[in-house]
Design a protein around this motif. Structure first.
Motif, PDB file in Angstrom:
ATOM      1  N   LEU A 123       0.828  -1.199   0.000  1.00  0.00           N
ATOM      2  CA  LEU A 123       0.000   0.000   0.000  1.00  0.00           C
ATOM      3  C   LEU A 123       0.866   1.254   0.000  1.00  0.00           C
ATOM      4  O   LEU A 123       0.550   2.244  -0.670  1.00  0.00           O
ATOM      5  CB  LEU A 123      -0.919  -0.012   1.232  1.00  0.00           C
ATOM      6  CG  LEU A 123      -2.066  -1.022   1.198  1.00  0.00           C
ATOM      7  CD1 LEU A 123      -2.797  -1.038   2.544  1.00  0.00           C
ATOM      8  CD2 LEU A 123      -3.051  -0.688   0.077  1.00  0.00           C
ATOM      9  N   ALA A 124       1.971   1.220   0.766  1.00  0.00           N
ATOM     10  CA  ALA A 124       2.866   2.374   0.800  1.00  0.00           C
ATOM     11  C   ALA A 124       3.601   2.534  -0.528  1.00  0.00           C
ATOM     12  O   ALA A 124       3.763   3.655  -1.041  1.00  0.00           O
ATOM     13  CB  ALA A 124       3.862   2.225   1.946  1.00  0.00           C
ATOM     14  N   ARG A 155      10.394  11.178  -0.876  1.00  0.00           N
ATOM     15  CA  ARG A 155       9.705  12.400  -0.460  1.00  0.00           C
ATOM     16  C   ARG A 155       8.386  12.111   0.248  1.00  0.00           C
ATOM     17  O   ARG A 155       8.063  12.744   1.255  1.00  0.00           O
ATOM     18  CB  ARG A 155       9.425  13.292  -1.676  1.00  0.00           C
ATOM     19  CG  ARG A 155      10.633  13.957  -2.288  1.00  0.00           C
ATOM     20  CD  ARG A 155      10.203  15.099  -3.223  1.00  0.00           C
ATOM     21  NE  ARG A 155       9.164  14.675  -4.164  1.00  0.00           N
ATOM     22  CZ  ARG A 155       9.409  14.189  -5.381  1.00  0.00           C
ATOM     23  NH1 ARG A 155      10.655  14.044  -5.792  1.00  0.00           N
ATOM     24  NH2 ARG A 155       8.421  13.828  -6.176  1.00  0.00           N
ATOM     25  N   GLU A 156       7.623  11.132  -0.261  1.00  0.00           N
ATOM     26  CA  GLU A 156       6.265  10.950   0.249  1.00  0.00           C
ATOM     27  C   GLU A 156       5.923   9.500   0.616  1.00  0.00           C
ATOM     28  O   GLU A 156       5.354   9.244   1.671  1.00  0.00           O
ATOM     29  CB  GLU A 156       5.256  11.444  -0.795  1.00  0.00           C
ATOM     30  CG  GLU A 156       5.434  12.906  -1.181  1.00  0.00           C
ATOM     31  CD  GLU A 156       4.472  13.312  -2.287  1.00  0.00           C
ATOM     32  OE1 GLU A 156       3.489  12.571  -2.510  1.00  0.00           O
ATOM     33  OE2 GLU A 156       4.709  14.358  -2.942  1.00  0.00           O
ATOM     34  N   ASN A 165       4.193   6.899   4.379  1.00  0.00           N
ATOM     35  CA  ASN A 165       2.952   6.144   4.523  1.00  0.00           C
ATOM     36  C   ASN A 165       3.146   4.839   5.288  1.00  0.00           C
ATOM     37  O   ASN A 165       2.201   4.074   5.459  1.00  0.00           O
ATOM     38  CB  ASN A 165       2.350   5.861   3.145  1.00  0.00           C
ATOM     39  CG  ASN A 165       1.863   7.134   2.486  1.00  0.00           C
ATOM     40  OD1 ASN A 165       1.076   7.874   3.057  1.00  0.00           O
ATOM     41  ND2 ASN A 165       2.348   7.411   1.279  1.00  0.00           N
ATOM     42  N   LEU A 166       4.376   4.591   5.706  1.00  0.00           N
ATOM     43  CA  LEU A 166       4.643   3.480   6.623  1.00  0.00           C
ATOM     44  C   LEU A 166       4.599   4.014   8.043  1.00  0.00           C
ATOM     45  O   LEU A 166       5.009   5.145   8.310  1.00  0.00           O
ATOM     46  CB  LEU A 166       6.021   2.861   6.359  1.00  0.00           C
ATOM     47  CG  LEU A 166       6.200   2.124   5.036  1.00  0.00           C
ATOM     48  CD1 LEU A 166       7.670   1.749   4.848  1.00  0.00           C
ATOM     49  CD2 LEU A 166       5.330   0.869   4.991  1.00  0.00           C
ATOM     50  N   THR A 167       4.127   3.200   8.981  1.00  0.00           N
ATOM     51  CA  THR A 167       4.113   3.603  10.374  1.00  0.00           C
ATOM     52  C   THR A 167       5.534   3.901  10.844  1.00  0.00           C
ATOM     53  O   THR A 167       6.487   3.227  10.417  1.00  0.00           O
ATOM     54  CB  THR A 167       3.491   2.513  11.261  1.00  0.00           C
ATOM     55  OG1 THR A 167       3.644   2.870  12.643  1.00  0.00           O
ATOM     56  CG2 THR A 167       4.163   1.178  11.046  1.00  0.00           C
ATOM     57  N   PRO A 168       5.731   4.913  11.693  1.00  0.00           N
ATOM     58  CA  PRO A 168       7.086   5.261  12.141  1.00  0.00           C
ATOM     59  C   PRO A 168       7.853   4.099  12.759  1.00  0.00           C
ATOM     60  O   PRO A 168       9.083   4.070  12.718  1.00  0.00           O
ATOM     61  CB  PRO A 168       6.833   6.372  13.173  1.00  0.00           C
ATOM     62  CG  PRO A 168       5.537   6.982  12.752  1.00  0.00           C
ATOM     63  CD  PRO A 168       4.714   5.841  12.221  1.00  0.00           C
TER      64      PRO A 168
END
Length: 437
Positions: free
Chosen positions: A129-130, A147-148, A152-155
């Motif tokens: 998904l990321a 950059r983006e 979208n992955l959890t920290p």
């Protein structure tokens, strides 16, 4: 200062054939077969669709209440290790910080931890998904990912997939602040971890250690990699329980599994003082590496004969004193033959006499957890004076020349040789001795 004797005073195993050493050992004696059709993910397009799968398993019941949120950042491998550690600690009678409401019975700095781990597969749905957010005109864009997409992955995403996180969570939960290490050497990992922990205790650096290994290859990437290596059984999808047949004339490959085992290794005098149930004494340890094993397309046994010979020397015994061999026995024909040849080189005529047992027929190849579970079963065999069977073994492969038992039997056992090797060329061996007060 003379070295201290080391014993096994607790065992915890998590396998498809049983959770807990008593349940697992009883199932082995019954010839329990735990291989099944994979339903953890859609495996219909894979040539091999059989595995040793843990069903209805979660580490939540094996962690303190105040730690349960952390299970969300545990990959499957980590959960297995955490559960096995909880079972082992409780079985040992040692009180750690992980047992709520009780004061620890061991100083945190005197409790070590050595755990074997493997390559942990990322959750492909989460990662996919990321990655999809960093696609431009149908192609992955590395700059857009930096950059983006990565955001979208959890920290805490990476903390689920580092091999050292097995030992990390176990040491945090149980307050083990003594010597700690992670070993990533495939199927040899569990024995190498136990051997290192034994030496740490023997030289007085700690009083007890949690040691063993755990891994899950039950994921699309794990199945794909082993399939590309040509190691998997592809002819038994219609008969999953019989898919893996170690040392048998009909062996046609292994199957992936998930599970592991952790032991509590302890200074013998300390264990005796507190009245612990002692499974076995660790009498010898050896390790070896065969550089030729780096050729993944050719079958070898990782120099396991060298590791076994070193373990026998360390124990001060001769090959004819070995009463039982706990071997890898993956079910891959070339690997079984190479391992058998190695055992014959080190044991001589005794290789055809002493029973040689493999657990892979019961629940598949547990990889980093494989030899650790074999160590636990070997310790139980000494305690119970019983030889477990090699599940799915019926007709010997004449090229192996080993005494592989198809049924359980009572036998006088004094020494058990536990061996493990990895396709990468590493190997380890531990000699266990029957405990006598």
């Amino acid at each position: 200062m003379s070295e201290r004797s080391v014993v096994i005073s607790g065992l915890g195993v998590v396998t498809p054939a049983g959770v807990g050493i008593e349940d697992l050992f009883a199932g082995l004696l019954e010839g329990r077969r735990s291989l099944q059709a994979i339903d953890a993910f859609d495996a219909r397009t894979f040539p091999c669709r059989v595995a040793g799968q843990l069903n209805d398993f979660s580490a939540r019941r094996h962690v303190p209440k105040n730690y349960r949120k952390a299970v969300k950042v545990m990959a499957r491998d980590i959960e297995i290790a955490v559960a096995a550690a909880d079972l082992a600690v409780r079985d040992s009678g040692i009180v750690t910080e992980g047992l709520n409401g009780q004061a620890p019975s061991i100083e945190p700095g005197r409790l070590g931890c050595n755990i074997g781990a493997g390559l942990i597969c990322a959750d492909l749905d989460e990662l996919g998904l990321a990655i999809n957010t960093a696609v431009t005109d149908g192609r992955f864009d590395m700059r857009l990912w930096g950059r983006e997409g990565m955001n979208n992955l959890t920290p805490l995403w990476l903390l689920k997939y580092l091999p050292n996180m097995l030992a990390c969570h176990v040491t945090i939960i149980h307050g083990a602040k003594g010597p700690s290490n992670t070993i990533t050497c495939g199927e040899a990992s569990g024995l190498l971890a136990a051997g290192e922990a034994t030496r740490t205790i023997a030289r007085g650096a700690c009083d007890a250690a949690i040691a063993g290994g755990a891994e899950s290859k039950l994921n699309p990437m794990g199945l794909l990699r082993q399939g590309l290596l040509g190691r998997l059984s592809v002819s038994s999808n219609d008969d999953p329980p019989s898919a893996c047949r170690p040392f048998d004339a009909d062996h046609a490959g292994t199957v992936v599994g998930e599970g592991g085992g952790l032991a509590i290794l302890e200074d013998r005098e300390r264990a005796e003082r507190r009245g612990a149930r002692i499974y076995a004494e660790v009498a010898g340890f050896g390790a070896a590496c065969d550089p030729g094993g780096l050729d993944y397309l050719n079958c070898g046994a990782g120099g396991v004969d060298g590791a076994a010979a070193a373990a026998l020397r360390d124990a001060g015994i001769e090959p004819d004193q070995v009463d039982l061999v706990m071997a890898c026995g993956t079910g891959v024909p070339g690997e079984d033959v190479a391992e058998a040849e190695a055992l014959r080189r080190v044991l001589g005529d005794r290789a055809a006499e002493a029973p040689t047992v493999s657990l892979a027929g019961c629940f598949g190849d547990l990889f980093a957890g494989a030899s650790a579970v074999s160590l636990a079963v070997g310790a139980m065999a000494l305690l119970k004076q019983t030889v477990p069977p090699t599940v799915n073994f019926r007709t010997p492969d004449d090229r192996c020349g080993l005494n592989v038992p198809a049924d359980a039997s009572e036998a006088p056992l004094t020494y058990v040789l536990c061996t493990g090797f990895a396709r990468g060329g590493q190997s380890g061996a531990v000699v266990l001795k029957r405990y006598t007060p």
